[in-house]
Design a protein around this motif. Structure first.
Motif, PDB file in Angstrom:
ATOM      1  N   ASP A 138     -65.662 -24.195  39.196  1.00 44.86           N
ATOM      2  CA  ASP A 138     -65.516 -23.809  40.611  1.00 44.86           C
ATOM      3  C   ASP A 138     -65.158 -22.341  40.785  1.00 44.86           C
ATOM      4  O   ASP A 138     -64.274 -21.827  40.108  1.00 44.86           O
ATOM      5  N   SER A 139     -65.812 -21.707  41.727  1.00 47.95           N
ATOM      6  CA  SER A 139     -65.455 -20.325  42.053  1.00 47.95           C
ATOM      7  C   SER A 139     -64.092 -20.334  42.740  1.00 47.95           C
ATOM      8  O   SER A 139     -63.842 -21.129  43.647  1.00 47.95           O
ATOM      9  N   LEU A 140     -63.202 -19.437  42.311  1.00 51.49           N
ATOM     10  CA  LEU A 140     -61.858 -19.346  42.906  1.00 51.49           C
ATOM     11  C   LEU A 140     -61.960 -18.609  44.243  1.00 51.49           C
ATOM     12  O   LEU A 140     -62.382 -17.453  44.294  1.00 51.49           O
ATOM     13  N   GLU A 141     -61.564 -19.297  45.288  1.00 46.17           N
ATOM     14  CA  GLU A 141     -61.738 -18.800  46.658  1.00 46.17           C
ATOM     15  C   GLU A 141     -61.119 -17.397  46.862  1.00 46.17           C
ATOM     16  O   GLU A 141     -61.780 -16.497  47.377  1.00 46.17           O
ATOM     17  N   GLU A 142     -59.865 -17.239  46.443  1.00 49.49           N
ATOM     18  CA  GLU A 142     -59.166 -15.966  46.683  1.00 49.49           C
ATOM     19  C   GLU A 142     -59.872 -14.810  45.984  1.00 49.49           C
ATOM     20  O   GLU A 142     -59.943 -13.701  46.485  1.00 49.49           O
ATOM     21  N   SER A 143     -60.381 -15.091  44.794  1.00 50.08           N
ATOM     22  CA  SER A 143     -61.047 -14.069  44.001  1.00 50.08           C
ATOM     23  C   SER A 143     -62.399 -13.699  44.625  1.00 50.08           C
ATOM     24  O   SER A 143     -62.776 -12.525  44.683  1.00 50.08           O
ATOM     25  N   GLU A 144     -63.115 -14.697  45.081  1.00 48.75           N
ATOM     26  CA  GLU A 144     -64.424 -14.470  45.700  1.00 48.75           C
ATOM     27  C   GLU A 144     -64.270 -13.628  46.976  1.00 48.75           C
ATOM     28  O   GLU A 144     -65.075 -12.724  47.235  1.00 48.75           O
ATOM     29  N   LYS A 145     -63.218 -13.898  47.731  1.00 50.50           N
ATOM     30  CA  LYS A 145     -62.943 -13.109  48.945  1.00 50.50           C
ATOM     31  C   LYS A 145     -62.636 -11.660  48.593  1.00 50.50           C
ATOM     32  O   LYS A 145     -63.143 -10.733  49.216  1.00 50.50           O
ATOM     33  N   ALA A 146     -61.813 -11.458  47.563  1.00 52.14           N
ATOM     34  CA  ALA A 146     -61.388 -10.103  47.173  1.00 52.14           C
ATOM     35  C   ALA A 146     -62.558  -9.284  46.635  1.00 52.14           C
ATOM     36  O   ALA A 146     -62.656  -8.085  46.896  1.00 52.14           O
ATOM     37  N   PHE A 147     -63.468  -9.928  45.887  1.00 55.22           N
ATOM     38  CA  PHE A 147     -64.581  -9.202  45.268  1.00 55.22           C
ATOM     39  C   PHE A 147     -65.852  -9.201  46.119  1.00 55.22           C
ATOM     40  O   PHE A 147     -66.779  -8.465  45.845  1.00 55.22           O
ATOM     41  N   GLY A 148     -65.904 -10.089  47.103  1.00 52.20           N
ATOM     42  CA  GLY A 148     -67.113 -10.183  47.921  1.00 52.20           C
ATOM     43  C   GLY A 148     -68.264 -10.881  47.213  1.00 52.20           C
ATOM     44  O   GLY A 148     -69.413 -10.844  47.662  1.00 52.20           O
ATOM     45  N   ARG A 149     -67.962 -11.519  46.096  1.00 52.66           N
ATOM     46  CA  ARG A 149     -68.948 -12.286  45.311  1.00 52.66           C
ATOM     47  C   ARG A 149     -68.164 -13.159  44.328  1.00 52.66           C
ATOM     48  O   ARG A 149     -66.998 -12.870  44.045  1.00 52.66           O
ATOM     49  N   PRO A 150     -68.795 -14.219  43.787  1.00 49.62           N
ATOM     50  CA  PRO A 150     -68.070 -15.031  42.805  1.00 49.62           C
ATOM     51  C   PRO A 150     -67.649 -14.172  41.606  1.00 49.62           C
ATOM     52  O   PRO A 150     -68.454 -13.415  41.078  1.00 49.62           O
ATOM     53  N   GLN A 151     -66.388 -14.238  41.250  1.00 54.42           N
ATOM     54  CA  GLN A 151     -65.859 -13.434  40.143  1.00 54.42           C
ATOM     55  C   GLN A 151     -65.106 -14.308  39.136  1.00 54.42           C
ATOM     56  O   GLN A 151     -65.332 -14.224  37.936  1.00 54.42           O
TER      57      GLN A 151
END
Lengths: 174, 174
Positions: free
Chosen positions: A96-109
């Motif tokens: 699963d893509s981590l929601e907080e990280s995806e928001k911070a990077f603007g893409r799945p990270q």
């Protein structure tokens, strides 16, 4: 009318692990059927880490490989074959893509482990009990119950790919 | 001519973990500088597994999150904030396609952990010692040595994203 079928099953319990000799139905050549581990080894979630992995495609999971004390010792010493009593556990969870990280990077990270997925698998070394599968008993448990015979039958043939590493795919991660 | 600079460093050793108060160079506002864990907690590779993850992009690694007994207890009970004495370790390795698997599938399928990568990181809970960073001391070690102050300074601000989970990104994987 229901057909009632009686099956003779030899149950052997050694060292906390229970195995059974599968009935040799449909095996006309007299070869022993594969044998499986039928009880989840106790306390495996507390075992130490061997390594981690990610499977793509249909499996699409994040996984951890844990080992009991006998297995960890063997991995760290790099000695093959593994000693009797070694048990290796493979746990897996959804990828699963981590929601907080995806928001911070603007893409799945960051991909993290979600709910359990693809069952829990074990390899148990006992050169006597599992002689017909080169000393390893294999098993998969889905929601705590042994997977179908069809699933269990796939373990040994796939692990045979790495016979040179005593049938173990993962290497120890320091 | 070489310039010799004397720096006053307060060293505190509690519970096997050594921390230091970074010199407040360039800090005119009197605020305490961030404090870091400067010694690798002993025996961390034997700790139990919290979870696993994969980072994409520049990091491009597979990672495991381990916890000491205090941390594991807190994760399993789901209680926040974490108790003093909790230590969380983040190990990481390179993200490598497994050769045997790639051959069998004709494309990358299994990604396994290669050599260590991106250092080893720790979060140590001590609400007194690390009061200025909400009770957590952070650290990264590269090849056994503390990373630069610039690197260490990035820990707290990033983890602040998940302040609601007491600064811990990972959830416990059953």
């Amino acid at each position: 009318m229901r057909r009632i079928v009686f099956v003779l099953v030899a149950v052997v319990a050694v060292g906390g692990v229970v195995a059974y000799v599968a009935p040799a139905s449909g095996q006309a050549d007299g070869e022993a059927a594969p044998i499986y581990v039928i009880k989840i080894p106790s306390g495996y979630r507390d075992w130490r880490l061997i390594s981690v992995a990610h499977e793509e495609g249909k499996l699409n999971d994040l996984r951890a490989i844990l080992g009991n004390d006998v297995a960890i010792k063997a991995f760290r010493e790099g000695k093959l074959p593994y000693s009797n009593g070694a048990i290796i556990a493979r746990l897996a969870w959804s990828y699963d893509s981590l929601e907080e990280s995806e928001k911070a990077f603007g893409r799945p990270q960051s991909f993290v482990a979600g709910p359990p997925k693809n069952g829990v698998q074990f390899m148990v070394k006992d050169s006597t009990k599992y002689a017909s599968t080169d000393g390893w008993g294999f098993a998969q448990f889905d929601d705590g119950k042994p997977a179908s015979e069809a699933v269990q039958n796939t373990c040994f043939s796939c692990h045979a790919t790495v016979k040179g590493r005593d049938f173990v795919f993962n290497r120890y991660s320091p």
